[in-house]
Write an enzyme that holds these catalytic residues in place. Sequence first.
Site, PDB file in Angstrom:
ATOM      1  N   LYS A  14       0.829  -1.214   0.000  1.00 36.94           N
ATOM      2  CA  LYS A  14       0.000   0.000   0.000  1.00 36.94           C
ATOM      3  C   LYS A  14       0.860   1.260   0.000  1.00 36.94           C
ATOM      4  O   LYS A  14       0.683   2.140  -0.844  1.00 36.94           O
ATOM      5  CB  LYS A  14      -0.932   0.030   1.237  1.00 36.94           C
ATOM      6  N   ARG A  90     -10.146   0.303   7.484  1.00 33.50           N
ATOM      7  CA  ARG A  90      -9.691  -1.048   7.814  1.00 33.50           C
ATOM      8  C   ARG A  90     -10.811  -1.858   8.456  1.00 33.50           C
ATOM      9  O   ARG A  90     -10.603  -3.012   8.805  1.00 33.50           O
ATOM     10  CB  ARG A  90      -8.529  -0.959   8.799  1.00 33.50           C
ATOM     11  N   ARG A 129      11.493  -6.064   5.911  1.00 34.90           N
ATOM     12  CA  ARG A 129      11.414  -4.645   6.253  1.00 34.90           C
ATOM     13  C   ARG A 129      11.804  -4.428   7.714  1.00 34.90           C
ATOM     14  O   ARG A 129      12.488  -3.455   8.039  1.00 34.90           O
ATOM     15  CB  ARG A 129       9.999  -4.096   6.011  1.00 34.90           C
ATOM     16  N   ARG A 135      10.618  -0.854  12.949  1.00 36.37           N
ATOM     17  CA  ARG A 135       9.212  -0.696  13.357  1.00 36.37           C
ATOM     18  C   ARG A 135       8.848  -1.728  14.412  1.00 36.37           C
ATOM     19  O   ARG A 135       9.164  -2.908  14.270  1.00 36.37           O
ATOM     20  CB  ARG A 135       8.305  -0.841  12.128  1.00 36.37           C
ATOM     21  N   ARG A 146      -1.183  -9.225  13.173  1.00 32.94           N
ATOM     22  CA  ARG A 146      -1.715  -8.247  12.192  1.00 32.94           C
ATOM     23  C   ARG A 146      -2.440  -8.962  11.061  1.00 32.94           C
ATOM     24  O   ARG A 146      -3.463  -8.474  10.567  1.00 32.94           O
ATOM     25  CB  ARG A 146      -0.576  -7.382  11.638  1.00 32.94           C
TER      26      ARG A 146
HETATM   27  P1  B4P Z   1       3.619  -1.895   2.417  1.00 31.03           P
HETATM   28  O1  B4P Z   1       2.499  -2.828   2.233  1.00 31.03           O
HETATM   29  O2  B4P Z   1       3.714  -0.764   1.453  1.00 31.03           O
HETATM   30  O3  B4P Z   1       3.489  -1.550   3.937  1.00 31.03           O
HETATM   31  P2  B4P Z   1       2.563  -0.471   4.664  1.00 31.03           P
HETATM   32  O4  B4P Z   1       1.913   0.467   3.741  1.00 31.03           O
HETATM   33  O5  B4P Z   1       3.442   0.113   5.655  1.00 31.03           O
HETATM   34  O6  B4P Z   1       1.369  -1.308   5.300  1.00 31.03           O
HETATM   35  P3  B4P Z   1       1.116  -1.807   6.758  1.00 31.03           P
HETATM   36  O7  B4P Z   1      -0.260  -2.401   6.684  1.00 31.03           O
HETATM   37  O8  B4P Z   1       2.232  -2.686   7.180  1.00 31.03           O
HETATM   38  O9  B4P Z   1       1.179  -0.609   7.779  1.00 31.03           O
HETATM   39  P4  B4P Z   1       0.317   0.681   8.127  1.00 31.03           P
HETATM   40  O10 B4P Z   1       1.331   1.735   8.252  1.00 31.03           O
HETATM   41  O11 B4P Z   1      -0.805   0.933   7.186  1.00 31.03           O
HETATM   42  O12 B4P Z   1       5.074  -2.581   2.276  1.00 31.03           O
HETATM   43  C1  B4P Z   1       5.589  -3.560   3.100  1.00 31.03           C
HETATM   44  C2  B4P Z   1       6.972  -4.021   2.608  1.00 31.03           C
HETATM   45  O13 B4P Z   1       6.855  -4.756   1.396  1.00 31.03           O
HETATM   46  C3  B4P Z   1       7.953  -2.875   2.312  1.00 31.03           C
HETATM   47  O14 B4P Z   1       9.190  -3.178   2.873  1.00 31.03           O
HETATM   48  C4  B4P Z   1       8.042  -2.823   0.786  1.00 31.03           C
HETATM   49  O15 B4P Z   1       9.311  -2.421   0.339  1.00 31.03           O
HETATM   50  C5  B4P Z   1       7.780  -4.278   0.430  1.00 31.03           C
HETATM   51  N1  B4P Z   1       7.171  -4.397  -0.890  1.00 31.03           N
HETATM   52  C6  B4P Z   1       6.171  -3.639  -1.399  1.00 31.03           C
HETATM   53  N2  B4P Z   1       5.842  -4.051  -2.641  1.00 31.03           N
HETATM   54  C7  B4P Z   1       6.651  -5.120  -2.929  1.00 31.03           C
HETATM   55  C8  B4P Z   1       6.791  -5.992  -4.061  1.00 31.03           C
HETATM   56  N3  B4P Z   1       6.041  -5.842  -5.152  1.00 31.03           N
HETATM   57  N4  B4P Z   1       7.698  -6.988  -3.994  1.00 31.03           N
HETATM   58  C9  B4P Z   1       8.476  -7.161  -2.885  1.00 31.03           C
HETATM   59  N5  B4P Z   1       8.404  -6.357  -1.784  1.00 31.03           N
HETATM   60  C10 B4P Z   1       7.499  -5.345  -1.804  1.00 31.03           C
HETATM   61  O16 B4P Z   1      -0.340   0.337   9.565  1.00 31.03           O
HETATM   62  C11 B4P Z   1       0.422   0.065  10.723  1.00 31.03           C
HETATM   63  C12 B4P Z   1      -0.485  -0.077  11.957  1.00 31.03           C
HETATM   64  O17 B4P Z   1      -1.167   1.185  12.259  1.00 31.03           O
HETATM   65  C13 B4P Z   1      -1.645  -1.079  11.855  1.00 31.03           C
HETATM   66  O18 B4P Z   1      -1.231  -2.420  12.127  1.00 31.03           O
HETATM   67  C14 B4P Z   1      -2.648  -0.522  12.915  1.00 31.03           C
HETATM   68  O19 B4P Z   1      -2.260  -0.876  14.225  1.00 31.03           O
HETATM   69  C15 B4P Z   1      -2.487   0.992  12.774  1.00 31.03           C
HETATM   70  N6  B4P Z   1      -3.486   1.548  11.833  1.00 31.03           N
HETATM   71  C16 B4P Z   1      -3.199   2.129  10.625  1.00 31.03           C
HETATM   72  N7  B4P Z   1      -4.334   2.508  10.003  1.00 31.03           N
HETATM   73  C17 B4P Z   1      -5.367   2.153  10.832  1.00 31.03           C
HETATM   74  C18 B4P Z   1      -6.794   2.252  10.726  1.00 31.03           C
HETATM   75  N8  B4P Z   1      -7.399   2.783   9.650  1.00 31.03           N
HETATM   76  N9  B4P Z   1      -7.556   1.794  11.753  1.00 31.03           N
HETATM   77  C19 B4P Z   1      -6.985   1.265  12.849  1.00 31.03           C
HETATM   78  N10 B4P Z   1      -5.645   1.126  13.008  1.00 31.03           N
HETATM   79  C20 B4P Z   1      -4.828   1.557  12.004  1.00 31.03           C
END
Ligand code: B4P
Length: 193
Positions: A14, A90, A129, A135, A146
Amino acid sequence: MFNIVIFGAPGSGKGTQSENLIAKYGLFHISTGDVLRDHIKRGTELGKIADGYIKQGQLIPDELMVSILAQVLDSNAEAKKGVIFDGFPRTIPQAKALKTMLAERGAVVNAVVGLEVDDAELIDRLIKRGKESGRSDDNLETIKKRLDVYHNQTSPLRDFYIGEGCYKAIEGVGSIDEIFGRIAAALDPLYNA
Ligand code: B4P
């Protein structure tokens, strides 16, 4: 206003694909994960609350999350041209709140980009990551929690948005550019309409 939700499990890409979406469509980007991590870093009251949930791999309560999102929307004039919602909604209550919030602004969710990736690949990416990001939620125990939270509370949104007629399923495995090619092919006809 052109509003995109980028949707998928933790590690589905994402945040990564949001960067490409910003570059191509020039929309305002809200990552609820980034907003929460910023509060944690600054040691705000909200940050202290969020930290407890994030470390446990749990979601922040809906009411709190919705009010944070409304605040970000209202305090950024650039959001008026359209938003990439990254990591929000979410849960079904968050999706309903977003629908109401946008309707009040005469807008809708135009497309939901659903990045579809299997759990083994997600775990692999997040562990990788975790080695660099520091993190607190990128360790195997929390990653598994998660993913459970995703399957129980977040994945029902797929059917919700299929019902709304705006879900675009995107195969989320491959190179970052390949995946973005698939996203752009799904969004361009809507964006240019
Ligand atoms: P991403 O998937 O881009 O990770 P993210 O956006 O940080 O999503 P995530 O769900 O983990 O965290 P968020 O901050 O939203 O990438 C992950 C890894 O994969 C990276 O290292 C990237 O380089 C790699 N990658 C990407 N594409 C690739 C590909 N094609 N091939 C290989 N590798 C690849 O949320 C964190 C926490 O915040 C949640 O758990 C929750 O506690 C809270 N939170 C956030 N939003 C919330 C909401 N709306 N409601 C309630 N809690 C919330």
